[in-house]
Motif scaffolding. Structure first.
Motif, PDB file in Angstrom:
ATOM      1  N   PRO A 185       0.818  -1.135   0.075  1.00 24.57           N
ATOM      2  CA  PRO A 185      -0.009   0.279   0.152  1.00 24.57           C
ATOM      3  C   PRO A 185       0.834   1.263  -0.223  1.00 24.57           C
ATOM      4  O   PRO A 185       1.828   1.225   0.651  1.00 24.57           O
ATOM      5  N   THR A 186       0.267   2.451  -0.721  1.00 20.11           N
ATOM      6  CA  THR A 186       0.743   3.558  -0.551  1.00 20.11           C
ATOM      7  C   THR A 186       0.656   4.374   0.831  1.00 20.11           C
ATOM      8  O   THR A 186       1.324   5.287   1.188  1.00 20.11           O
ATOM      9  N   VAL A 187      -0.767   4.350   1.229  1.00 15.36           N
ATOM     10  CA  VAL A 187      -1.196   5.059   2.241  1.00 15.36           C
ATOM     11  C   VAL A 187      -1.843   4.313   3.279  1.00 15.36           C
ATOM     12  O   VAL A 187      -2.714   3.588   3.083  1.00 15.36           O
ATOM     13  N   LEU A 188      -1.400   4.414   4.598  1.00  9.46           N
ATOM     14  CA  LEU A 188      -2.350   3.638   5.647  1.00  9.46           C
ATOM     15  C   LEU A 188      -3.162   4.566   6.682  1.00  9.46           C
ATOM     16  O   LEU A 188      -2.438   5.999   6.664  1.00  9.46           O
ATOM     17  N   ILE A 189      -4.211   4.441   6.794  1.00  8.71           N
ATOM     18  CA  ILE A 189      -5.177   5.302   7.812  1.00  8.71           C
ATOM     19  C   ILE A 189      -5.516   4.554   9.031  1.00  8.71           C
ATOM     20  O   ILE A 189      -6.156   3.361   8.827  1.00  8.71           O
ATOM     21  N   ASN A 197     -16.931  -2.911  25.084  1.00  7.83           N
ATOM     22  CA  ASN A 197     -17.559  -3.368  26.419  1.00  7.83           C
ATOM     23  C   ASN A 197     -17.061  -2.580  27.328  1.00  7.83           C
ATOM     24  O   ASN A 197     -16.292  -3.008  28.496  1.00  7.83           O
ATOM     25  N   GLY A 198     -17.297  -1.227  27.320  1.00  9.67           N
ATOM     26  CA  GLY A 198     -16.861  -0.464  28.175  1.00  9.67           C
ATOM     27  C   GLY A 198     -15.397   0.184  28.266  1.00  9.67           C
ATOM     28  O   GLY A 198     -15.044   1.001  29.244  1.00  9.67           O
ATOM     29  N   THR A 199     -14.583  -0.330  27.562  1.00 11.19           N
ATOM     30  CA  THR A 199     -13.195  -0.013  27.585  1.00 11.19           C
ATOM     31  C   THR A 199     -12.567   0.585  26.091  1.00 11.19           C
ATOM     32  O   THR A 199     -13.244   0.092  25.101  1.00 11.19           O
ATOM     33  N   ALA A 200     -12.035   1.835  26.069  1.00 12.90           N
ATOM     34  CA  ALA A 200     -11.172   2.326  25.134  1.00 12.90           C
ATOM     35  C   ALA A 200     -10.123   1.652  24.770  1.00 12.90           C
ATOM     36  O   ALA A 200      -9.297   1.720  25.956  1.00 12.90           O
ATOM     37  N   HIS A 201      -9.947   0.687  23.923  1.00 10.38           N
ATOM     38  CA  HIS A 201      -8.673   0.068  23.591  1.00 10.38           C
ATOM     39  C   HIS A 201      -7.608   0.821  22.922  1.00 10.38           C
ATOM     40  O   HIS A 201      -8.042   1.418  21.828  1.00 10.38           O
ATOM     41  N   ASP A 202      -6.457   0.925  23.571  1.00 11.97           N
ATOM     42  CA  ASP A 202      -5.496   2.123  23.069  1.00 11.97           C
ATOM     43  C   ASP A 202      -4.778   1.050  21.795  1.00 11.97           C
ATOM     44  O   ASP A 202      -4.156   0.095  22.214  1.00 11.97           O
ATOM     45  N   ARG A 203      -4.818   1.828  20.741  1.00  6.73           N
ATOM     46  CA  ARG A 203      -3.962   0.986  19.466  1.00  6.73           C
ATOM     47  C   ARG A 203      -2.997   1.914  19.055  1.00  6.73           C
ATOM     48  O   ARG A 203      -2.697   1.696  17.663  1.00  6.73           O
ATOM     49  N   ARG A 204      -2.528   2.934  19.640  1.00  3.38           N
ATOM     50  CA  ARG A 204      -1.473   3.691  19.147  1.00  3.38           C
ATOM     51  C   ARG A 204      -0.152   3.186  18.779  1.00  3.38           C
ATOM     52  O   ARG A 204       0.382   3.209  17.681  1.00  3.38           O
ATOM     53  N   ASP A 205       0.398   2.230  19.954  1.00  7.87           N
ATOM     54  CA  ASP A 205       1.446   1.456  19.408  1.00  7.87           C
ATOM     55  C   ASP A 205       1.316   0.476  18.391  1.00  7.87           C
ATOM     56  O   ASP A 205       2.194   0.190  17.599  1.00  7.87           O
ATOM     57  N   ALA A 206       0.043  -0.350  18.355  1.00  6.86           N
ATOM     58  CA  ALA A 206      -0.180  -1.171  17.462  1.00  6.86           C
ATOM     59  C   ALA A 206      -0.039  -0.478  15.921  1.00  6.86           C
ATOM     60  O   ALA A 206       0.343  -1.150  15.054  1.00  6.86           O
ATOM     61  N   ALA A 207      -0.620   0.735  15.782  1.00  2.37           N
ATOM     62  CA  ALA A 207      -0.612   1.574  14.614  1.00  2.37           C
ATOM     63  C   ALA A 207       0.925   1.455  14.194  1.00  2.37           C
ATOM     64  O   ALA A 207       1.111   1.500  12.825  1.00  2.37           O
ATOM     65  N   LEU A 208       1.626   2.008  15.097  1.00  4.13           N
ATOM     66  CA  LEU A 208       2.971   2.164  14.764  1.00  4.13           C
ATOM     67  C   LEU A 208       3.731   1.055  14.339  1.00  4.13           C
ATOM     68  O   LEU A 208       4.497   0.974  13.261  1.00  4.13           O
ATOM     69  N   GLU A 209       3.349   0.045  15.021  1.00 12.10           N
ATOM     70  CA  GLU A 209       3.974  -1.448  14.647  1.00 12.10           C
ATOM     71  C   GLU A 209       3.491  -1.684  13.258  1.00 12.10           C
ATOM     72  O   GLU A 209       4.357  -2.276  12.472  1.00 12.10           O
ATOM     73  N   LEU A 210       2.261  -1.553  13.003  1.00  9.80           N
ATOM     74  CA  LEU A 210       1.820  -1.979  11.513  1.00  9.80           C
ATOM     75  C   LEU A 210       2.295  -0.949  10.332  1.00  9.80           C
ATOM     76  O   LEU A 210       2.865  -1.549   9.410  1.00  9.80           O
ATOM     77  N   SER A 212       5.427   0.284  10.669  1.00  9.61           N
ATOM     78  CA  SER A 212       6.822  -0.141  10.232  1.00  9.61           C
ATOM     79  C   SER A 212       6.928  -1.385   9.570  1.00  9.61           C
ATOM     80  O   SER A 212       7.842  -1.821   8.935  1.00  9.61           O
ATOM     81  N   SER A 213       5.597  -2.025   9.393  1.00  7.36           N
ATOM     82  CA  SER A 213       5.612  -3.457   8.695  1.00  7.36           C
ATOM     83  C   SER A 213       5.357  -3.183   7.226  1.00  7.36           C
ATOM     84  O   SER A 213       5.221  -4.379   6.595  1.00  7.36           O
ATOM     85  N   LEU A 214       5.031  -2.071   6.934  1.00  8.52           N
ATOM     86  CA  LEU A 214       4.394  -1.910   5.498  1.00  8.52           C
ATOM     87  C   LEU A 214       5.539  -0.840   4.785  1.00  8.52           C
ATOM     88  O   LEU A 214       5.520   0.308   4.802  1.00  8.52           O
ATOM     89  N   PRO A 215       6.694  -1.397   4.199  1.00  8.00           N
ATOM     90  CA  PRO A 215       7.644  -0.701   3.674  1.00  8.00           C
ATOM     91  C   PRO A 215       7.326   0.288   2.424  1.00  8.00           C
ATOM     92  O   PRO A 215       8.143   1.147   2.162  1.00  8.00           O
ATOM     93  N   THR A 216       6.175  -0.138   1.776  1.00  9.20           N
ATOM     94  CA  THR A 216       6.046   0.745   0.765  1.00  9.20           C
ATOM     95  C   THR A 216       5.061   1.981   0.955  1.00  9.20           C
ATOM     96  O   THR A 216       4.607   2.810   0.056  1.00  9.20           O
ATOM     97  N   LEU A 217       4.738   2.197   2.166  1.00 11.93           N
ATOM     98  CA  LEU A 217       3.853   3.384   2.726  1.00 11.93           C
ATOM     99  C   LEU A 217       4.728   4.589   2.468  1.00 11.93           C
ATOM    100  O   LEU A 217       5.755   4.732   2.573  1.00 11.93           O
ATOM    101  N   LYS A 218       3.919   5.877   1.730  1.00  7.19           N
ATOM    102  CA  LYS A 218       4.343   6.947   1.870  1.00  7.19           C
ATOM    103  C   LYS A 218       3.854   7.806   2.776  1.00  7.19           C
ATOM    104  O   LYS A 218       4.452   8.970   3.228  1.00  7.19           O
ATOM    105  N   ALA A 219       2.730   7.516   3.577  1.00  2.87           N
ATOM    106  CA  ALA A 219       2.217   8.502   4.554  1.00  2.87           C
ATOM    107  C   ALA A 219       1.205   7.666   5.413  1.00  2.87           C
ATOM    108  O   ALA A 219       0.692   6.374   4.840  1.00  2.87           O
ATOM    109  N   TYR A 235       7.725   8.322  13.002  1.00  2.62           N
ATOM    110  CA  TYR A 235       6.829   7.258  12.332  1.00  2.62           C
ATOM    111  C   TYR A 235       7.737   6.936  11.175  1.00  2.62           C
ATOM    112  O   TYR A 235       8.454   7.793  10.643  1.00  2.62           O
ATOM    113  N   PRO A 236       7.665   5.817  10.434  1.00  7.36           N
ATOM    114  CA  PRO A 236       8.261   5.381   9.175  1.00  7.36           C
ATOM    115  C   PRO A 236       8.121   6.234   7.925  1.00  7.36           C
ATOM    116  O   PRO A 236       8.669   6.036   6.932  1.00  7.36           O
ATOM    117  N   THR A 237       6.849   6.976   8.296  1.00 11.10           N
ATOM    118  CA  THR A 237       6.354   7.601   6.881  1.00 11.10           C
ATOM    119  C   THR A 237       6.102   9.307   7.290  1.00 11.10           C
ATOM    120  O   THR A 237       5.924   9.288   8.499  1.00 11.10           O
TER     121      THR A 237
END
Length: 655
Positions: A185-189, A197-210, A212-219, A235-237
């Protein structure tokens, strides 16, 4: 043979006012019943799909040369010469001040997006993507919950002729990368997190890890959804805040593309290997979803659809396509049954006057089992309750009538990610038989084949499609010679699509789904449907969920255990075992009674809710877990080891 009495028959006035009857009048079949129109729709594919094109006034930039230039499967060529754009059609039928998207969550909060606001956001995000280097054929991927951000970015991507793919944030970064890395992919959102279930699940670190796993990203576009600040980090992009991407003043330009230009890539569950990327086209999705939503679900301007789904299930794609009909789409972020308010979906449906409510059999059965009464809310706006994901047992039909409304069309649907639509279901002018799907969908040449490849009625057979559908995959991603695609669907019956479900086409035209044919139980040469056993057992108040497996053993024997998850405080004693066996004898047949009934802590599923019948069978037969299942694609990975230990213990005991 006497035709069984339907559970419900359609109201004549509702039939007369429905869009499917208006379509019948449009094609010169006024007064024709559903079976007559369906027969025409599959015997004259060009006439039917050409009429769908005309009825929904498809706005092509260049006209088609003919409807179906090549019928051979795989490889059917639909509407050659036509150029169009999905996004143009998704936005053209919405009045500026009309509500286009209603963003809901498990807290009961609501945010409405008008059509004019949606157009402005799509235009802004499209311009941002274009500046980031996204062009026709490039890929944009989303790691997102079910919120308007996903629909906006999808429409912006499609407007450019780029290709969209999305998965939910409950996927681990590695599991998401297993899908997205294939697409380069070119862009990740991505969002900061999601509610459940009553909890806000933090996915900021997961987003950064993802990222970093996509070398073709520009943004990477960053969405503030649950209020967690994005930390300053490298960020890698290039990083673009959602507010910057979506609030520009831009003109929306929809790029015309060929009818079979890729629109999106949806992925198989990936439970037994790397997920397969299934590619669908602009035109095929456009026509199929207009038919399914506009005719079968009777959606149009003024209607509202709320269907519980995650973004990685094909039902999300249908939720987005609601806009094609001019109806409003409800997104929902959260648990379908949050502990704080397990009936919240019904409350929201009442408050926002939802006309089509969609869910799963497990949800309806759970509501009944735990005594939740939807009729505590005013559900008079609901005309259709759609249900898919697995076979809906007959026991659910009276409950929906009594607790949702006796005039509601209960539409059990069977289809697949493969065609991102349904093969069989209901329509406003079809009778409904409890435990059965009313009929094959219009344009779907469905049959049940026996082992010799002959169509059979009132007998169990393989679900096949004998003539092409416009939304069949263009291809699998990274399958240049089409070998994997042909092997997946056309290796059993050349030129005929074998879907992998085990069904009965009844003499009165309905369809009964018995389960996946690759998990068929075959006891002493008699084939049995796992769904029939699950239906009988899961009606019992003592049982939360059940899974039956038929495992061939090395000594030539056949072991058919039934695994049950018990309700709180229930003990699996001899009395309950006999009660379960009697339920199976009376609800299915004596042949269906299992060899053993075993208590388990849970049943593993794909992330779209399908029971892992074949992987569990292979674990019990001794296959290594790493060869059987991709743990990242399982909703409860810890259960896999439990079944592997069960299989090892049985083999040791047998030895």
């Amino acid at each position: 043979m006497t035709v069984p009495r339907p559970f419900t028959t359609p109201d004549p006035q509702a039939v007369a006012d429905s869009r499917i009857m208006d379509f019948a009048r449009h094609v010169g079949r006024e007064g024709a019943d559903y079976a007559t129109v369906h027969h025409w729709s599959v015997s004259d594919l060009e006439g039917f799909w050409g009429a769908v094109w005309e009825y929904f006034d498809i706005d092509a930039d260049t006209p088609y040369e003919r409807v179906l230039a090549e019928e051979t499967m795989p490889g059917a060529r639909w509407f050659p010469g036509a150029t169009l754009n999905y996004t143009h059609h998704a936005l053209r039928n919405l009045a500026d001040n009309a509500v286009a998207i209603i963003a809901l969550d498990e807290t009961g909060s609501c945010h409405e997006v008008t059509a004019s606001r949606l157009r402005a956001q799509v235009a802004s995000v499209a311009a941002t993507l274009r500046e980031l280097g996204v062009g026709q054929g490039d890929r944009v991927v989303g790691y997102l919950p079910n919120t308007p951000h996903a629909i906006v970015t999808f429409l912006a991507t499609a407007s450019l002729g780029a290709v969209w793919s999305v998965c939910g944030q409950d996927y681990a970064p590695r599991a998401a990368a297993d899908r997205f890395a294939q697409l380069e992919p070119t862009v990740l959102i991505t969002a900061d997190g999601y509610l459940f279930n009553g909890t806000a699940h933090d996915r900021r670190d997961a987003a950064l890890e993802l990222a970093s796993s996509l070398p073709t990203l520009k943004a990477t576009l960053l969405v503030d959804h649950v209020g967690l600040p994005w930390p300053s980090r490298t960020y890698p992009t290039l990083v673009v805040p959602w507010e910057d991407a979506a609030t520009r003043t831009e003109q929306l330009i929809c790029t015309p593309v060929p009818f079979d230009h890729p629109l999106w890539v949806v992925f198989s569950s990936g439970t037994t290997g790397l997920p397969k990327g299934i590619v669908h086209g602009h035109g095929g999705v456009l026509l199929e979803h207009l038919k399914t939503l506009g005719l079968h679900s009777d959606l149009g301007p003024g209607d509202r659809l709320l269907w519980y789904t995650t973004t990685h299930w094909m039902m999300w794609n249908l939720v987005a396509s609601t806009l094609l009909t001019g109806a409003a789409s409800c997104t929902y972020d959260g648990s379908p049954v949050p502990l704080a308010k397990p009936d919240v979906l019904w409350e929201l449906a009442a408050r926002h006057q939802v006309t089509v409510f969609g869910t799963s059999p497990q949800y309806l059965l759970g509501m009944a089992k735990f005594g939740i009464d939807p009729s505590d809310h005013d559900l008079s706006s609901i005309r259709v309750v759609g249900c898919t994901g697995s076979a809906l047992p007959a026991s659910a039909y009276p409950w929906v009538r009594d607790h949702v409304g006796d005039g509601v069309l209960l539409a059990s649907i069977s289809g697949g990610t493969d065609v991102v639509s349904g093969f069989a279901g209901s329509a406003p002018n079809t009778p409904v038989w409890a435990g059965e799907l009313s009929a094959p969908h219009l344009g779907v040449a469905l049959a049940a084949y026996d082992e010799e490849g002959r169509p059979v009625t009132d007998q169990v057979g393989e679900l096949v499609i004998t003539r092409p559908m416009p939304s069949m995959p263009l291809c699998f991603w990274n399958d240049p010679d089409g070998a994997r695609y042909r092997d997946a669907y056309f290796s059993s019956y050349p030129g005929v699509w074998r879907h992998g479900d085990w069904i009965t086409v009844t003499g009165h035209g309905s369809v009964i789904v018995h389960g996946r044919s690759d998990s068929t139980l075959n006891r002493n040469g008699v084939r049995l449907g796992s769904a029939d056993i699950h239906d009988a057992v899961e009606r019992l108040p003592e049982i939360v969920e059940a899974l039956v497996i038929g495992a061939e053993e090395s000594d030539g024997g056949y072991w058919m255990p039934l695994f049950v998850v018990l309700a709180s405080g229930v003990v699996l004693d001899d009395s309950l075992r006999e009660k379960i066996k009697e339920a199976i004898r009376s609800g299915a047949s004596p042949r269906h009674v299992p060899d053993e009934i075993l208590e388990v802590p849970g049943i593993p599923h794909t992330r779209t809710g399908k029971k892992l019948e074949v992987p569990v069978k292979r674990l019990l037969q001794g296959a290594p877990a790493e060869e059987v299942v991709n743990l990242a694609a399982v909703d409860a990975p810890d259960l896999i080891d439990h079944y592997a230990r069960l299989g090892a213990a049985r083999r040791e005991w047998s030895a």
